[in-house]
Design a protein around this motif. Sequence first.
Motif, PDB file in Angstrom:
ATOM      1  N   LEU A  32       4.393 -14.213   5.101  1.00  0.00           N
ATOM      2  CA  LEU A  32       4.214 -12.802   5.412  1.00  0.00           C
ATOM      3  C   LEU A  32       4.894 -12.415   6.722  1.00  0.00           C
ATOM      4  O   LEU A  32       5.462 -11.323   6.847  1.00  0.00           O
ATOM      5  CB  LEU A  32       2.716 -12.469   5.479  1.00  0.00           C
ATOM      6  CG  LEU A  32       1.932 -12.594   4.170  1.00  0.00           C
ATOM      7  CD1 LEU A  32       0.455 -12.328   4.406  1.00  0.00           C
ATOM      8  CD2 LEU A  32       2.464 -11.616   3.126  1.00  0.00           C
ATOM      9  N   ARG A  33       4.844 -13.301   7.693  1.00  0.00           N
ATOM     10  CA  ARG A  33       5.480 -13.004   8.997  1.00  0.00           C
ATOM     11  C   ARG A  33       6.995 -12.891   8.875  1.00  0.00           C
ATOM     12  O   ARG A  33       7.639 -12.171   9.640  1.00  0.00           O
ATOM     13  CB  ARG A  33       5.127 -14.072  10.018  1.00  0.00           C
ATOM     14  CG  ARG A  33       3.715 -13.964  10.590  1.00  0.00           C
ATOM     15  CD  ARG A  33       3.499 -14.944  11.717  1.00  0.00           C
ATOM     16  NE  ARG A  33       4.348 -14.619  12.855  1.00  0.00           N
ATOM     17  CZ  ARG A  33       4.645 -15.488  13.828  1.00  0.00           C
ATOM     18  NH1 ARG A  33       4.187 -16.725  13.787  1.00  0.00           N
ATOM     19  NH2 ARG A  33       5.422 -15.129  14.840  1.00  0.00           N
ATOM     20  N   GLU A  34       7.545 -13.603   7.922  1.00  0.00           N
ATOM     21  CA  GLU A  34       8.999 -13.552   7.738  1.00  0.00           C
ATOM     22  C   GLU A  34       9.428 -12.342   6.920  1.00  0.00           C
ATOM     23  O   GLU A  34      10.623 -12.065   6.803  1.00  0.00           O
ATOM     24  CB  GLU A  34       9.473 -14.828   7.029  1.00  0.00           C
ATOM     25  CG  GLU A  34       9.310 -16.105   7.853  1.00  0.00           C
ATOM     26  CD  GLU A  34      10.130 -16.072   9.140  1.00  0.00           C
ATOM     27  OE1 GLU A  34      11.260 -15.539   9.103  1.00  0.00           O
ATOM     28  OE2 GLU A  34       9.637 -16.545  10.178  1.00  0.00           O
ATOM     29  N   THR A  35       8.468 -11.627   6.313  1.00  0.00           N
ATOM     30  CA  THR A  35       8.827 -10.523   5.414  1.00  0.00           C
ATOM     31  C   THR A  35       8.247  -9.189   5.883  1.00  0.00           C
ATOM     32  O   THR A  35       8.975  -8.343   6.402  1.00  0.00           O
ATOM     33  CB  THR A  35       8.328 -10.825   3.982  1.00  0.00           C
ATOM     34  OG1 THR A  35       6.940 -11.183   4.024  1.00  0.00           O
ATOM     35  CG2 THR A  35       9.123 -11.982   3.367  1.00  0.00           C
ATOM     36  N   ILE A  36       6.940  -8.972   5.723  1.00  0.00           N
ATOM     37  CA  ILE A  36       6.357  -7.645   5.984  1.00  0.00           C
ATOM     38  C   ILE A  36       5.524  -7.594   7.254  1.00  0.00           C
ATOM     39  O   ILE A  36       5.022  -6.537   7.611  1.00  0.00           O
ATOM     40  CB  ILE A  36       5.479  -7.200   4.793  1.00  0.00           C
ATOM     41  CG1 ILE A  36       4.311  -8.155   4.591  1.00  0.00           C
ATOM     42  CG2 ILE A  36       6.300  -7.082   3.520  1.00  0.00           C
ATOM     43  CD1 ILE A  36       3.303  -7.686   3.568  1.00  0.00           C
ATOM     44  N   ALA A  37       5.339  -8.706   7.935  1.00  0.00           N
ATOM     45  CA  ALA A  37       4.473  -8.722   9.121  1.00  0.00           C
ATOM     46  C   ALA A  37       5.226  -9.266  10.333  1.00  0.00           C
ATOM     47  O   ALA A  37       4.710 -10.085  11.094  1.00  0.00           O
ATOM     48  CB  ALA A  37       3.226  -9.558   8.846  1.00  0.00           C
ATOM     49  N   LYS A  38       6.459  -8.802  10.501  1.00  0.00           N
ATOM     50  CA  LYS A  38       7.268  -9.261  11.631  1.00  0.00           C
ATOM     51  C   LYS A  38       6.737  -8.691  12.943  1.00  0.00           C
ATOM     52  O   LYS A  38       6.292  -7.553  13.000  1.00  0.00           O
ATOM     53  CB  LYS A  38       8.723  -8.843  11.433  1.00  0.00           C
ATOM     54  CG  LYS A  38       9.387  -9.496  10.228  1.00  0.00           C
ATOM     55  CD  LYS A  38      10.816  -9.018  10.056  1.00  0.00           C
ATOM     56  CE  LYS A  38      11.473  -9.676   8.843  1.00  0.00           C
ATOM     57  NZ  LYS A  38      12.853  -9.204   8.633  1.00  0.00           N
ATOM     58  N   GLY A  39       6.760  -9.504  13.971  1.00  0.00           N
ATOM     59  CA  GLY A  39       6.406  -9.033  15.305  1.00  0.00           C
ATOM     60  C   GLY A  39       4.939  -9.073  15.652  1.00  0.00           C
ATOM     61  O   GLY A  39       4.561  -8.645  16.749  1.00  0.00           O
ATOM     62  N   VAL A  40       4.077  -9.564  14.754  1.00  0.00           N
ATOM     63  CA  VAL A  40       2.647  -9.624  15.081  1.00  0.00           C
ATOM     64  C   VAL A  40       2.358 -10.876  15.909  1.00  0.00           C
ATOM     65  O   VAL A  40       3.168 -11.810  15.967  1.00  0.00           O
ATOM     66  CB  VAL A  40       1.784  -9.637  13.797  1.00  0.00           C
ATOM     67  CG1 VAL A  40       2.000  -8.373  13.000  1.00  0.00           C
ATOM     68  CG2 VAL A  40       2.081 -10.870  12.954  1.00  0.00           C
ATOM     69  N   ASN A  41       1.181 -10.872  16.540  1.00  0.00           N
ATOM     70  CA  ASN A  41       0.745 -12.039  17.323  1.00  0.00           C
ATOM     71  C   ASN A  41       0.595 -13.237  16.386  1.00  0.00           C
ATOM     72  O   ASN A  41      -0.254 -13.235  15.491  1.00  0.00           O
ATOM     73  CB  ASN A  41      -0.595 -11.705  18.002  1.00  0.00           C
ATOM     74  CG  ASN A  41      -1.054 -12.820  18.934  1.00  0.00           C
ATOM     75  OD1 ASN A  41      -0.890 -13.994  18.640  1.00  0.00           O
ATOM     76  ND2 ASN A  41      -1.635 -12.417  20.061  1.00  0.00           N
ATOM     77  N   GLY A  42       1.414 -14.257  16.582  1.00  0.00           N
ATOM     78  CA  GLY A  42       1.473 -15.379  15.650  1.00  0.00           C
ATOM     79  C   GLY A  42       0.160 -16.117  15.488  1.00  0.00           C
ATOM     80  O   GLY A  42      -0.338 -16.290  14.370  1.00  0.00           O
TER      81      GLY A  42
END
Length: 796
Positions: free
Chosen positions: A149-159
């Motif tokens: 999800l972080r690589e697609t629709i949730a970029k830039g969130v606190n990992g």
Amino acid sequence: MATNSSAGHACPSPMKSVSNGIFQGDNPLHFALPLAILQICLVLVVTRGLAYLFRPLRQPRVIAEIVGGILLGPSALGRSESYLHAVFPSQSLTVLDTLANLGLLFFLFLAGLELDPKSLRRTGKKALGIAIAGISLPFALGIGTSFVLRETIAKGVNGTSFLVFMGVALSITAFPVLARILAELKLLTTDVGRMAMSAAAVNDVAAWILLALAISLSGSKQSPIVPFWVLLCGCGFVICASLILPPIFKWMARRCHEGEPVDEMYICSTLAVVLAAGVVTDAIGIHAMFGAFVVGILVPKEGPFAGALLEKVEDLVSGLFLPLYFVSSGLKTNVATIQGLQSWALLVLVIFTACIGKIVGTVVVSLSFKMPLREALALGFLMNSKGLVELIVLNIGKDRKVLNDQTFAIMVLMALFTTFITTPLVVAVYKPAKRERNTDHKQRTVERKNTNTELRIMACFHGARNIPSMINLFEASRGTNKHEGLCIYAMHLMEFSERSSAIMMVHKVRKNGLPFWNKGVRSESNQIVVAFEAFQQLSQVSVRPMTSISSISDMHEDICTTADRKRVAIIILPFHKHQRVDGSLETTRTDFRWVNRRVLEHAACSVGILVDRGLGGTTHVSASNVSYFITVLFFGGHDDREALAYGIRMAEHPGINLMVIRFLVEHETAEGIELVDGNSKPDEECLAELKQKISKDGSIKYEEKEVRSAAETIAAIREASFCNLFLVGRAPDKAAIPLPLDRRSECPELGPLGSLLASTDFSTAASVLVIQQYHGSISPNLALDLEEGLPDSESN
């Protein structure tokens, strides 16, 4: 998002609380109080309406509340800007969210009341292993999904925060939702049900701990040491609360006595402590609900104190304020943000990961404990149910900017889908074989060739009001001359509802047939058990208290199945009306009437309905003080012979006198009397045996009355009304009964005689036991009679 679109242009002016009225030019919807009232009413109408529609699908109410929230939000009705600005304007959202979170705070207090730490300590290795597997594997898969999800629709969130929130969201099992599904499927007392409840309770506690960790990691603009301080202070709060609050609560609980109202000061003080704990945990940086949850866990579960707190709080919170939380979530959920093949593929991925993690983890561990495959699969599907806790996690993640609009919508739909499929999947995989009729069950009636065999009675009751007369009836029925005596199964019929206190009943469930006197039962049950124990010790009669927790529509199944399994001869049910102080009968609950009718139709043994007018008074009458006069009205037929057999057994008690009145109808002049042709040979044989007993037993008297009209029949019955108990058959074969009363009876389950004796027109202080004999099949006339007046739907 649609709900916050205006916030970027200008800060809206705050709303005043109340308007001056439409006649002075004010629009009530521009003021906080009338708008909040409208919002609450709209939410209640939509969610309750959806719950009614989903009822045939056997879905828990949380499904209707989630769907209702989504429909009221920007995904459906909220697509209309005029609707959104009129009903849910941005200025009102603060008030709405405040009310929703206040309801959530008290609901989490109730959730803490539902969890018993002692039961968690008694959790077996099997349930603990299943709980750990049901948390760890989904948590790991959730972390793996978060990278996608972080690589697609949730970029830039606190990992780090995103990893933990995704893991927690996928590993949760909704304990209250699970309990309601198990109750709906009648699996509470099965091995699968008990295992699921134990594992879900452990999972629930673990989820709150993980959520506290996720919240502590999700703050913005913080140094790395801040999460450490948040966790440390949170642990300090739990330790201090555990040391300070239990002695105070125990002191309050000791001063609350059984059968007496709980002091209002104790209730108010406890609720104030809940609010104060919420302030403390909110100041720490966890969430106000954690403080309320901890306080709820620390309240002692023994005695009437916890029950009183539930009764005072739950209806207002669960019925009025909590649905606002689902609408608050729905206003943040915009399904339209899930656009394109990639987004829908991610939704499928999240659902697949959530299901695989929970189901596979649970099934593998269950199989390692030698559980059958079908039970292991059912357990996996049950543990996959989500609910309110899932929405809490997602809302906190959304508020803390850990989840964006698209991820939030995907996760809400995942929670909705996994919960929706739970019931159909469990039904498809795990179908406990319907118990075949017990072929060893030979004695299905009171009337029998060998009267010295043990008589088994199952007496059902809804509450403490039914107990004194039931126990006095047991005393009269014990047949002191019998070699094998009397065995009583006393079944407490509890309705499982959507109320939170129903979960507390789940903790008290024991397999039908086992005594339920344990320290965890609620106050009313304590009084009931003490009464049965005292009767058992004084009379030497075997009494086995049981409990049945089911919906009204399924209650008759529990009664009939248990009666067959316990090989009882007669089921005794309380009439759906109780006696008032002035002597008249008042309806307790109409639903109980339908339960009685269904038992009459489906029971594989004799059935009696007790119209209680205070048999023996309000206390147990000891054997030496019993002095009853019992009258049997005999017209002939199966049911009358069963009533007579019961009366003869009662007459063996030294304190009971029996009068048997046989009515003879003169066929030639039977004006106004309904004649039913029947075989009188069994009746004559039964009466011949009775006359033989009379010659040996002076406590039995026999009398024959010739009647020529309906008025004479009623007059003869009135003459016999000065007794303590009437025993009558439900459907006499030859009944000298007035035709209007027979054909227009308000209570077909009582038959013509029972209806007459229970009517307001018939003045008597005598209780009435109406008996239907089982004779191998259901009479077509019975099914036809009982069909009259039954509701159109069996689900009411």
